[in-house]
Design a protein around this motif. Structure first.
Motif, PDB file in Angstrom:
ATOM      1  N   ALA A   1     -37.029  43.812  65.915  1.00  0.00           N
ATOM      2  CA  ALA A   1     -35.297  42.625  65.411  1.00  0.00           C
ATOM      3  C   ALA A   1     -35.599  41.335  65.129  1.00  0.00           C
ATOM      4  N   GLY A   2     -36.009  41.697  64.182  1.00  0.00           N
ATOM      5  CA  GLY A   2     -35.784  40.149  63.298  1.00  0.00           C
ATOM      6  C   GLY A   2     -37.267  39.966  62.913  1.00  0.00           C
ATOM      7  N   ARG A   3     -37.642  39.663  63.479  1.00  0.00           N
ATOM      8  CA  ARG A   3     -38.866  38.842  63.831  1.00  0.00           C
ATOM      9  C   ARG A   3     -39.737  38.926  62.335  1.00  0.00           C
ATOM     10  N   VAL A   4     -39.849  39.583  61.918  1.00  0.00           N
ATOM     11  CA  VAL A   4     -41.205  39.968  60.310  1.00  0.00           C
ATOM     12  C   VAL A   4     -40.087  39.927  59.358  1.00  0.00           C
ATOM     13  N   PRO A   5     -40.042  39.089  58.576  1.00  0.00           N
ATOM     14  CA  PRO A   5     -39.460  39.051  57.247  1.00  0.00           C
ATOM     15  C   PRO A   5     -40.432  40.425  56.457  1.00  0.00           C
ATOM     16  N   ALA A   6     -40.074  40.841  55.517  1.00  0.00           N
ATOM     17  CA  ALA A   6     -40.026  42.077  54.738  1.00  0.00           C
ATOM     18  C   ALA A   6     -40.732  41.198  53.444  1.00  0.00           C
ATOM     19  N   THR A   7     -41.851  42.098  52.773  1.00  0.00           N
ATOM     20  CA  THR A   7     -42.562  41.513  51.700  1.00  0.00           C
ATOM     21  C   THR A   7     -42.239  41.597  50.972  1.00  0.00           C
ATOM     22  N   LEU A   8     -41.071  41.720  49.651  1.00  0.00           N
ATOM     23  CA  LEU A   8     -40.510  41.973  48.321  1.00  0.00           C
ATOM     24  C   LEU A   8     -41.355  42.235  47.794  1.00  0.00           C
ATOM     25  N   HIS A   9     -41.242  43.215  46.640  1.00  0.00           N
ATOM     26  CA  HIS A   9     -42.269  43.763  45.479  1.00  0.00           C
ATOM     27  C   HIS A   9     -41.483  43.979  44.529  1.00  0.00           C
ATOM     28  N   LEU A  10     -40.726  42.895  44.141  1.00  0.00           N
ATOM     29  CA  LEU A  10     -39.138  43.340  42.857  1.00  0.00           C
ATOM     30  C   LEU A  10     -39.872  43.884  41.811  1.00  0.00           C
ATOM     31  N   LEU A  11     -39.531  45.247  41.276  1.00  0.00           N
ATOM     32  CA  LEU A  11     -39.967  45.879  40.120  1.00  0.00           C
ATOM     33  C   LEU A  11     -38.594  45.508  39.214  1.00  0.00           C
ATOM     34  N   SER A  12     -39.417  45.533  38.099  1.00  0.00           N
ATOM     35  CA  SER A  12     -39.135  45.630  36.538  1.00  0.00           C
ATOM     36  C   SER A  12     -38.213  47.683  36.532  1.00  0.00           C
ATOM     37  N   PRO A  13     -37.049  47.245  35.474  1.00  0.00           N
ATOM     38  CA  PRO A  13     -37.184  48.506  35.385  1.00  0.00           C
ATOM     39  C   PRO A  13     -37.697  49.624  35.206  1.00  0.00           C
ATOM     40  N   ALA A  14     -38.713  49.165  34.258  1.00  0.00           N
ATOM     41  CA  ALA A  14     -40.214  50.536  34.300  1.00  0.00           C
ATOM     42  C   ALA A  14     -40.765  51.054  35.762  1.00  0.00           C
ATOM     43  N   GLY A  15     -40.767  50.052  36.976  1.00  0.00           N
ATOM     44  CA  GLY A  15     -41.233  49.543  38.058  1.00  0.00           C
ATOM     45  C   GLY A  15     -42.877  49.340  38.498  1.00  0.00           C
TER      46      GLY A  15
END
Length: 863
Positions: free
Chosen positions: A798-812
């Motif tokens: 319900a909006g309380r917890v932001p996800a931790t984003l693991h941003l990947l390169s095009p190669a993953g």
């Protein structure tokens, strides 16, 4: 009658007035005040006494004798006239006795045999601060008698160091305090030197005490063993020549010249004092030194209170005492050497200031902090004797305990004691005392040994008396045979000594200890109505056949695979030491063990005839179906076993029934842990989501799916899916997922999908999974290009917890980990673009990621 003035003398009129007005009283008086010997005579003409007796309880036999002798001497009488005493195996009372000094067990018998206490007008509990188990019980019973049958009975509790205010509140009694007779005592903590043993430290401080103080020196040591070692060392460490005594138990003398610490022309006696000495030896230790003689008295804590040692000016305190300790987990009770309390240390030090200024030397660092008061014995002792007394009083496991306790007995230890009494035949199935139990009380031995003596056939009663005497005393064996774990050796040496035969090549013995054992054996023979003593070498199994009835839970059978290892009837393991005299014996009854991390070490045992088991203990045999988890096969096995307690006598394999397997499978899961189950990735992810959401939104009241909670409730959620299975690997991953899902109802599953979704649709239109872990934010691994145009970090719960984003390169490959996507676009993206655009030219790297079209694809060729 000799008149003497003591510090407590001015308080006696107030004490009499208090007991005139109130049936209970607490008296605080330090050692030397005279409470033990002056209070009882002062009450003899009290109107409420009406010519009845005063019974005074003393915790120790040596103190009971000494108190009675002193009071009788004050009156110019022999012991047994107006003042007498009763201790085990010894009585000096008559029809004229008005003050009777008794030990704790005697008081309990008086109350149990005659709850109205006919002819007794007052009970005095002396030295109550020692908090012996029998003293606590005696006071609890006396309070019950006073409340129900004898409201006129007077109860006086006297203590030197206990919290008198607490006792007075508990008793609802007035409290009086008396000054003691004391002089200043200087406290010293002489440190041990480098590499100096405790014995040599003691010897050096003893010489220092003799040099610095006139008069005698009292040394407190924990037990006889330490006293004997100190005695032997002091004979050499202090000026010689010394006289010696047999076995290191007699006094020694040194005639000292001008250079000696004692003084020109003086002599030095080394005297021992402990509860196992004969009456003559105790009286010699308590008597004043001869003129021109100084003494070093090596004593246990019997000298701490109750007895008067004249002439003491120096006290040396090792700071240790030997006390019983019971471990309910193992069922074993042992005497342990433990640090004394601060109250005991103060009381010991006070012995140096009874006649003049003195010095107390404490053989521990001044920085060490002691417990304020000693722990009551009731809190740390084995309680079978107490439980039997309570059953005789009408308090059993199924009734309310209405007795008033200053410190109640621990429930676990008391329950274990009642189980033992039931096994010995002293309690029935209803928890009430049996006729055998009453005879055990009358005998006066501890329940185990009373059961042994009373079940002995007539021809073995003399041997039973010897066993009672031997087990209560320290082993009399010396030399090589002192290390023997075969208890029969002690019996053989006793009989050889009794028959005036030499112990021969088997080694030596302590003749003083043997004489004390013989004296105790005579007392037990009288109680068992045995006219002749046992002699000769008993049959090889006679000793063990008797000991079975004291220790049915410590009957032990040799393991077939390891001849030094035994399984006990109580389920524990024990092993023989390498030089054991019992090696090869298939059956043993074990008297003494030293607890080890795995198997206990057998210290004393005896072999027996296993045919006695069926004759004497048929109720301990049972035939039952047993299940066992075979970890190597990953399956349940079934057996039909004949057992004596926990000892398996016979075992044969039988088919496993479906209804049998389930408990064993569940037990295997509990033993191996929740990870032993065939968790699929889907099931693990589902459980992780459940745990995470329960932590984020506790108001939803979701089920607990932690390891501990799942293991505790296996029967409920996993049991139905294991029904009919004999192996754990027969449970499929899909079944396990279904079992886990049953923990959530429909609404809770809907909330799970809503607030902790398994995946998210990102701006590129692709569905990406969220990875959950308890106590952490969910992780969303996604290529950077798929999030073009998204400013805010996705959230769950319900909006309380932001996800931790693991941003990947095009190669993953990971580029950045963040919970602030907006900040990434603003601050970090330009650097990332500069670094990666040349490496991945076929993927979009717009200058304005806010307005770019999200995509998971590369640009078409040629663009």
């Amino acid at each position: 009658m000799t008149q003497a003035h003591f510090p407590i003398t001015p308080l006696l009129p107030e004490l009499r007035a208090a007991l005139d007005a109130h049936p209970r009283l607490v008296l605080e008086a330090p050692p030397g005040a005279g409470k033990t010997t002056q209070v009882p005579p002062a009450l003899l003409d009290a109107p409420w006494l009406e010519g009845r007796r005063i019974v005074m309880l003393e915790p120790r036999r040596i103190a009971a004798r000494a108190a009675a002798q002193f009071m009788a001497a004050q009156r110019g009488e022999d012991v047994g006239q107006t003042v007498g005493y009763r201790i085990r195996f010894e009585s000096r009372v008559s029809a004229a006795t008005r003050i009777e000094v008794v030990t704790e067990g005697i008081l309990t018998r008086l109350i149990q045999d005659d709850p109205e206490l006919s002819g007794i007008g007052a009970i005095v509990f002396d030295e109550f601060h020692e908090r012996h188990l029998a003293g606590d019980l005696g006071l609890a019973l006396a309070l019950d008698v006073q409340a129900t049958l004898r409201p006129d009975l007077r109860l006086l509790v006297m203590s030197a160091t206990l919290d008198g205010e607490r006792i007075a509140r508990w008793l609802d009694a007035p409290r009086l305090s008396s000054p003691g007779r004391s002089f200043p005592v200087r406290i010293e903590h002489p440190p041990a030197r480098a590499q100096e043993t405790p014995e040599h430290h003691l010897a050096r401080v003893t010489r220092q005490a003799l040099e610095e103080n006139p008069g005698d020196v009292l040394v407190f040591l924990p037990g006889r063993r330490e006293i004997a070692r100190a005695h032997a060392l002091l004979e050499n460490a202090l000026p010689s020549p010394f006289g010696g005594g047999a076995g290191g138990e007699r006094s020694g003398e040194a005639r000292l010249g001008a250079s000696s610490p004692v003084g020109r022309g003086q002599e030095l006696d080394i005297v021992v004092l402990h509860g196992e000495l004969s009456l003559t030896e105790q009286q010699a230790a308590l008597a004043p030194a001869e003129p021109g003689t100084r003494r070093v008295i090596l004593a246990t804590n019997v000298a701490e209170s109750s007895v008067t040692l004249p002439g003491i000016r120096g006290v040396i305190d090792a700071g240790l005492a030997r006390e019983p300790r019971f471990d309910p987990n193992s069922g074993f009770s042992r005497l342990e050497t433990v640090p004394i309390s601060q109250a005991s240390a103060d009381q010991r030090a006070g012995r140096a200031g009874r006649v003049a200024e003195g010095t107390a030397y404490r053989l521990w660092p001044q920085s060490r902090r002691l417990e304020a008061a000693r722990t009551p014995e009731i809190a740390q002792a084995e309680l079978s004797g107490l439980a039997l007394e309570l059953a005789a009083w009408g308090v059993n496991a199924g009734s309310d305990d209405t007795l008033r306790w200053l410190d109640p007995p621990p429930a676990g230890a008391l329950a274990q004691a009642r189980e033992l009494l039931a096994a010995l035949g002293a309690l029935g199935t209803d928890g009430r005392i049996t006729p055998l139990g009453r005879r055990m009380l009358e005998l006066g031995a501890t329940p185990r040994w009373a059961a042994m003596a009373l079940r002995a056939p007539a021809e073995l009663r003399p041997l039973a008396a010897d066993l009672l005497a031997l087990v209560e005393a320290r082993s009399p064996l010396r030399g090589d045979q002192a290390r023997s774990d075969d208890f029969r050796v002690r019996v053989e040496v006793l009989h050889a000594w009794r028959d005036r035969r030499s112990a021969g090549a088997r080694g030596g013995f302590d003749s003083g200890a043997m004489a004390a054992i013989e004296q105790a054996s005579r007392g037990w023979r009288r109680r068992l109505d045995v006219r002749t003593a046992a002699s000769g070498v008993p049959d090889s199994h006679a000793t063990g056949d008797l000991l079975l009835h004291a220790w049915p839970d410590r009957i032990a059978r040799q393991d077939e695979a390891n001849p030094r290892r035994y399984t006990l009837a109580n389920g524990r393991g024990a092993s023989l030491h390498e030089a054991s005299a019992l090696f090869g014996e298939p059956w043993l009854v074990v008297l003494d063990l030293r607890l080890e991390a795995r198997d206990s070490l057998v210290l004393a045992a005896a072999p027996f005839d296993p045919r006695r088991l069926e004759q004497d203990f048929p109720q301990h045999f049972r035939r039952e179906r047993a299940l066992r988890w075979n970890d190597a096969r990953g399956a349940v096995e079934a057996f039909e076993e004949q057992r004596f307690g926990a000892i398996v006598l016979e075992r044969r394999s039988v088919p496993v029934q479906p209804e049998d397997a389930l408990p064993a499978l569940l037990a295997a899961v509990r033993n191996r842990g929740i990870d032993a189950l065939p968790w699929s990735d889907t099931a693990r992810r589902l459980r992780a989501r459940m745990q995470a959401l329960a932590g984020w939104m506790p108001e939803l009241g979701l089920p607990d799916v932690s390891d501990a909670a799942l293991l505790a409730s296996l029967e409920d959620w996993l049991g139905p899916y294991l029904q009919g299975k004999r192996k754990l690997d027969a449970l499929g991953a899909d079944e396990l997922s279904q079992a886990l899902a049953t923990l959530f109802d429909y609404e809770q599953r809907r909330q799970l999908d809503q607030y902790a979704p398994e995946s998210l649709t990102v701006p590129s239109g692709q569905v990406r999974k969220l990875e959950y872990a308890p106590g952490e934010a969910p992780v969303l691994a996604v290529k950077l290009q798929e999030l073009f145009g998204l400013a805010d970090t996705p959230r769950v719960a319900a909006g309380r917890v932001p996800a931790t984003l693991h941003l990947l390169s095009p190669a993953g490959r990971p580029i950045q980990v963040t919970q602030d996507l907006k900040g990434f676009w603003e601050r970090t993206y330009p650097e990332v673009k500069k670094e990666l655009k040349g490496r991945y030219p076929r993927h979009p790297w717009p200058d304005d990621p806010w307005s770019a079209t999200p995509t998971h694809r590369a640009k078409p060729r040629g663009t």
